[in-house]
Motif scaffolding. Structure first.
Motif: not given
Length: 300
Positions: A176-190
């Protein structure tokens, strides 16, 4: 209990970028190189110059290293030392936690207050006591020196020996509003260096197709960041499926999708806008009911 000397390793993939980022971070730890001709703090060289401190050991290990504070001025300085945990802010930039509960809490200095005479370089030893129950993987931290209202830091890259896992998820995609927003979650240990690919398919084919590229961030273990991808040329009238794919080293990768409906409400009259929106909704529903070909392709 095992006592281990510092590692001689001077490069470690993504850790090099993490070290540079911490040293140039604009928060608590100011860049040492910007301090000239004032005092500086660096890893104690012990031979070749090091951009950061790297240490590796098993749970229960005590690791030893040193930092060096150089005072080129004509007056003595009283330097105060503390340790901190590195952290990602919500937007992915690097900072330091206010309260240490990981690597920063495991670091002990021979003395937290050091007097450095004029035109003198002082080496300050410290230990990293890895708890017996420490989780294997990357534990980033920093040593921070303070004097006269100024802070400077050296990053500490600690890896606890044991099995490692590279894993991530993509969540909460919005367009929306000229942008794509998203979350990235590091589920590992590196620590991960994410790569992003974005595709959007409208009623009549692809309206956005961005090839994979490496993002300018290092995602620390267990952290969630919210990122934004600009989309200035989004369609004015369309029903779009947006797919965000993020990959990283070690086989980590995930995709997530969202639906966005673009209707130029301001340009359309009330009744016409309702018809246009309803038509897009009906067409989009019918299109999504049909099996769609796989358009992902390679993201490596």
């Amino acid at each position: 209990m095992t006592v281990t000397r510092r590692s001689s390793r001077t490069s470690y993939g993504a850790w090099a970028l993490l070290g540079a980022a911490l040293l140039t971070w604009g928060g608590t730890a100011a860049p040492a190189q910007a301090a000239a001709p004032g005092w500086t703090i660096t890893p104690s060289a012990g031979g070749a110059a090091r951009p950061y401190i790297y240490a590796e050991g098993a749970p229960g290990t005590v690791l030893e290293d040193k930092v060096a504070v150089t005072n080129p001025t004509t007056r003595p300085l009283k330097i105060t030392l503390r340790a901190a945990d590195a952290d990602n802010k919500k937007d992915g930039t690097l900072g330091l936690r206010t309260r240490a509960k990981d690597t920063g809490a495991w670091i002990t200095f021979a003395d937290t207050s050091v007097r450095v005479p004029a035109r003198t370089r002082a080496e300050i030893p410290f230990t990293v006591s890895v708890p017996a129950g420490a989780v294997p993987g990357d534990h980033p931290g920093a040593v921070v020196a303070s004097e006269g209202g100024r802070d400077a830091g050296v990053s500490v890259h600690l890896r606890v020996s044991g099995p490692t896992l590279s894993a991530l998820t993509v969540e909460r995609v919005r367009a929306a509003d000229g942008a794509i927003t998203y979350d990235v979650v590091n589920r590992g240990n590196t620590t991960l260096s994410p790569r992003l690919a974005v595709r959007a398919d409208g009623l009549f084919g692809a309206v956005l197709d961005r090839a994979p590229r490496t993002l300018p961030l290092e995602l620390l273990p267990g952290r969630r960041v919210t990122l934004t991808e600009p989309w200035k040329n989004a369609p004015a009238l369309d029903d779009v499926d947006v797919k965000v794919t993020v990959t990283a080293g070690g086989g980590a990768g995930d995709s997530a999708t969202t639906t966005a409906r673009f209707v130029p409400w301001g340009a359309l009259g009330g009744g016409l806008a309702v018809l246009a929106g309803g038509g897009l909704a009906a067409y989009g529903y019918a299109r999504r009911r049909r099996p769609a070909p796989d358009t992902q392709g390679s993201t490596s």
